[in-house]
Scaffold this motif. Structure first.
Motif, mmCIF file in Angstrom:
data_model
loop_
_atom_site.group_PDB
_atom_site.id
_atom_site.type_symbol
_atom_site.label_atom_id
_atom_site.label_comp_id
_atom_site.label_asym_id
_atom_site.label_seq_id
_atom_site.Cartn_x
_atom_site.Cartn_y
_atom_site.Cartn_z
ATOM 1 N N ARG A 125 0.839 -1.200 0.000
ATOM 2 C CA ARG A 125 0.000 0.000 0.000
ATOM 3 C C ARG A 125 0.870 1.245 0.000
ATOM 4 O O ARG A 125 1.681 1.459 0.910
ATOM 5 N N SER A 126 0.701 2.091 -0.999
ATOM 6 C CA SER A 126 1.523 3.308 -1.101
ATOM 7 C C SER A 126 1.229 4.275 0.038
ATOM 8 O O SER A 126 2.049 5.149 0.348
ATOM 9 N N SER A 127 0.081 4.129 0.686
ATOM 10 C CA SER A 127 -0.287 5.051 1.766
ATOM 11 C C SER A 127 0.546 4.850 3.020
ATOM 12 O O SER A 127 0.416 5.624 3.976
ATOM 13 N N LYS A 177 -7.368 12.722 8.734
ATOM 14 C CA LYS A 177 -6.496 11.640 8.296
ATOM 15 C C LYS A 177 -5.918 10.904 9.503
ATOM 16 O O LYS A 177 -5.770 9.676 9.490
ATOM 17 N N ARG A 262 -2.971 7.590 -10.475
ATOM 18 C CA ARG A 262 -2.372 8.140 -9.256
ATOM 19 C C ARG A 262 -0.858 8.062 -9.370
ATOM 20 O O ARG A 262 -0.294 6.996 -9.623
ATOM 21 N N GLN A 265 1.222 5.496 -7.568
ATOM 22 C CA GLN A 265 1.103 4.134 -8.091
ATOM 23 C C GLN A 265 1.859 3.983 -9.411
ATOM 24 O O GLN A 265 2.523 2.960 -9.648
ATOM 25 N N ASP A 283 -3.305 -0.910 -7.433
ATOM 26 C CA ASP A 283 -4.095 0.074 -6.701
ATOM 27 C C ASP A 283 -4.525 -0.507 -5.358
ATOM 28 O O ASP A 283 -5.344 -1.421 -5.300
ATOM 29 N N LYS A 285 -5.630 1.616 -2.891
ATOM 30 C CA LYS A 285 -6.442 2.643 -2.244
ATOM 31 C C LYS A 285 -7.825 2.087 -1.918
ATOM 32 O O LYS A 285 -8.473 1.446 -2.739
ATOM 33 N N GLY A 286 -8.277 2.365 -0.671
ATOM 34 C CA GLY A 286 -9.600 1.928 -0.257
ATOM 35 C C GLY A 286 -9.715 0.445 0.009
ATOM 36 O O GLY A 286 -10.813 -0.105 0.016
ATOM 37 N N HIS A 379 -11.379 3.870 -9.876
ATOM 38 C CA HIS A 379 -12.158 4.287 -8.717
ATOM 39 C C HIS A 379 -13.630 4.073 -9.019
ATOM 40 O O HIS A 379 -14.048 3.947 -10.161
#
Length: 423
Positions: A125-127, A177, A262, A265, A283, A285-286, A379
């Motif tokens: 996860r890039s987050s 956040k 993104r 990514q 991906d 995200k989410g 998305h």
């Protein structure tokens, strides 16, 4: 009572008894004729006859009362067993106390948050970088006294105070956040006992509820602030980058021509995921606690030309490393964003690279369906059918969308755009 003279001349006194046909004797102590004869208590381990008789009577009575437990021998054994059990219980209690001390020092809030962002990284996860930054700066470093508490004992009020500090500083988006990342960390630990896909280490935090989720959310601060580029601004941007060569031109053009993916990514694109007519990025995200989803994109003719500018001999396709290190480290997302800003200069007012993604949706609006624009940018894909049953890759439809993007970017309308500088 029995007396026995030793080889040393001393006299030792005993209590002698018979139980179930067997005789035994119990030592009382040494006789001391110098003590007053009527003394009933021993002195320095020495006894008078009167004191020894009194002790023998006590032992005899205890033996009589304890015959059901085995008499004197049974009572001695029971006492020894009780003492041994007491020692065992004390050792166990000390071990439990030490284990609790160790648990409290090991399974703290700080350690839970670290475990969470490391798990994000392991999941691809890039987050994880953003999570690490926010949790470190606004929870661990800003509230060290709370961070060192056992994670299971942190309250919703304490987490609300962390968020309040940011809100009062005007950082409401960061406060939200922080709530989201802390909530996700607690939820991971809470589910660890029943979800075998979560690393077993999270069970040690013994989290039973999610204090971050119990704090009030601030939805107003979560509103998107994309300020998308207009269709004409998108054409201006394309004209700014289309003739740039090398890795810089390849990265900027690939980002735009694949639909404004993104950036964090795209820069992780691996050489193994590049074919003659597609690329695949991942991906995450989410998808808390789940591996990143593979997102395959077709390459238009112009995008394929951009790919040719990349050295695909290393692990990563987009890299600034050279020589033996080529492809070992991917391009940093902030670098690609800076390249985009530098390329535009003052030709687009308040330009930011994040506006490109929403700009793609703007320029394709009315030409490509909303659903397909969502699939293009990975998305809005949800629901049981999409997640489990729809195995179609939509490559023909995505190619149609990207070819429409190519046509719009290369139309002549951009020549009519004049940059308006802010006053």
């Amino acid at each position: 009572m029995q007396a026995r003279k030793l080889s040393t001349g001393a006299v030792k006194l005993y209590w002698r008894y018979t139980f179930k046909g067997e005789s035994d004797r119990v030592e009382i102590g040494l006789y001391d004729g110098k003590l007053p004869p009527k003394t009933l208590t021993p002195k320095d381990g020495r006894w008078t006859i009167a004191a020894a008789m009194d002790e023998a009577s006590r032992l005899a009575q205890a033996h009589e009362d304890g015959k059901e437990q085995g008499g004197h021998a049974g009572l001695v054994k029971a006492k020894a067993d009780a003492q041994a059990q007491a020692i065992t219980n004390e050792a166990a209690a000390q071990a439990l106390a030490q284990a609790e001390i160790d648990r409290r020092s090991k399974y703290t809030l700080a350690e839970l948050l670290k475990a969470y962002w490391l798990n994000l990284e392991a999941l691809g996860r890039s987050s994880h970088t953003d999570a690490k930054s926010i949790l470190t700066n606004h929870a661990i470093a800003a509230f060290p006294d709370i961070a060192c508490l056992p994670a299971s004992e942190v309250t919703d009020e304490q987490i609300a105070d962390m968020r309040r500090r940011l809100i009062e500083a005007g950082k409401e988006r960061t406060a939200n956040k922080l709530r989201a990342y802390m909530g996700a960390a607690y939820e991971t630990a809470r589910k660890a006992k029943t979800d075998p896909k979560i690393p077993v280490a999270f069970k040690g935090y013994e989290v039973k509820h999610n204090p971050a989720a119990e704090t009030a959310a601030n939805s107003e601060s979560n509103k998107a602030d994309k300020n998308p580029l207009s269709a004409d601004e998108m054409r201006v941007y394309w004209n700014c980058i289309k003739d740039i060569g090398g890795i810089k031109g390849a990265a900027l053009k690939l980002h735009l021509l694949t639909g404004g993916q993104r950036i964090e990514q795209l820069v992780r694109l691996k050489s193994a995921d590049v074919t003659a007519d597609t690329i695949a990025i991942y991906d995450g995200k989410g998808r808390p606690g789940k591996p990143a989803r593979r997102h395959t994109l077709p390459l238009t003719a112009q995008a394929a030309e951009a790919i040719k500018l990349l050295d695909l001999s290393g692990e990563y396709a987009i890299t600034t490393e050279v020589g033996d290190k080529i492809g070992t480290i991917h391009l940093v997302s902030s670098t690609l964003s800076r390249w985009a800003v530098d390329a535009v200069g003052d030709k687009i007012t308040d330009f930011q690279a994040k506006r490109i993604r929403s700009g793609v949706e703007t320029i394709l609006a009315g030409k490509i369906s909303k659903e397909m624009r969502g699939r293009l940018q990975s998305h809005g894909i949800s629901g049981v059918q999409d997640r489990h049953y729809d195995g179609y890759d939509y490559l023909p439809e995505l190619r149609t969308a990207l070819e429409a993007l190519d046509r719009e970017l290369n139309s002549v309308k951009a020549g009519n755009v004049v940059a308006i500088k802010a006053a």
